[in-house]
Design a protein around this motif. Structure first.
Motif, short mmCIF file in Angstrom:
data_model
loop_
_atom_site.label_atom_id
_atom_site.label_comp_id
_atom_site.label_asym_id
_atom_site.label_seq_id
_atom_site.Cartn_x
_atom_site.Cartn_y
_atom_site.Cartn_z
N ASN A 26 -0.53 17.94 -4.09
CA ASN A 26 0.39 16.81 -4.20
C ASN A 26 0.40 16.00 -2.91
N MET A 27 -0.62 16.18 -2.08
CA MET A 27 -0.72 15.46 -0.82
C MET A 27 -0.97 13.97 -1.10
N GLU A 28 -0.26 13.13 -0.38
CA GLU A 28 -0.39 11.70 -0.57
C GLU A 28 -1.68 11.19 0.08
N ASN A 29 -2.34 10.27 -0.58
CA ASN A 29 -3.56 9.67 -0.08
C ASN A 29 -3.19 8.47 0.80
N ARG A 33 -7.36 0.72 0.81
CA ARG A 33 -8.63 0.11 0.38
C ARG A 33 -9.29 -0.61 1.56
N LYS A 34 -8.50 -1.29 2.38
CA LYS A 34 -9.06 -2.02 3.51
C LYS A 34 -9.71 -1.06 4.50
N HIS A 35 -9.06 0.05 4.79
CA HIS A 35 -9.60 1.04 5.72
C HIS A 35 -10.93 1.60 5.19
N LEU A 36 -10.96 1.94 3.91
CA LEU A 36 -12.20 2.46 3.32
C LEU A 36 -13.30 1.41 3.31
N GLU A 37 -12.94 0.16 3.05
CA GLU A 37 -13.92 -0.92 3.05
C GLU A 37 -14.47 -1.14 4.47
#
Length: 83
Positions: A26-29, A33-37
Motif C-alpha cells: 500500500n506504499m504510495e508512488n 510523470r515529470k520526474h520520470l520523463e
C-alpha cells in the motif's frame, strides 16, 4: 509465470519469501510523470553519446550457416583460387 522459483545461483536474492512476484504494497508512488520523463530524457542523452560498436556476421565455418548478401556472394571457385 509461476511464482515459485527453482533453485539457482541467484536464489538467495529472493529471500526471505523465495518467490518471483513481490507482495502488493500500500506504499504510495511518489514518482511524478515529470520526474520520470526527466530521467528518461537523461538516459536517452547518455545513450546518444555512446558510440555504436560495429557488428560482425556470425560464421561457424560450416556450409549453410551464414547468409551472404548477393553483392558479396563468394563462389566455390573464389575459395579454391585463394588457397
Amino acid at each position: 509465470i509461476k511464482d515459485t522459483l527453482p533453485y539457482n545461483d541467484y536464489f538467495e536474492f529472493f529471500a526471505p519469501d523465495y518467490k518471483l512476484h513481490l507482495p502488493v504494497s500500500n506504499m504510495e508512488n511518489y514518482n511524478t510523470r515529470k520526474h520520470l520523463e526527466d530521467i528518461k530524457i537523461q538516459v536517452f542523452k547518455i545513450l546518444d553519446a555512446v558510440e555504436a560498436a560495429p557488428s560482425t556476421q556470425i560464421y561457424t565455418g560450416q556450409s549453410g550457416t551464414t547468409i551472404i548478401p548477393d553483392a558479396m556472394d563468394v563462389t566455390e571457385d573464389d575459395n579454391n583460387n585463394s588457397k
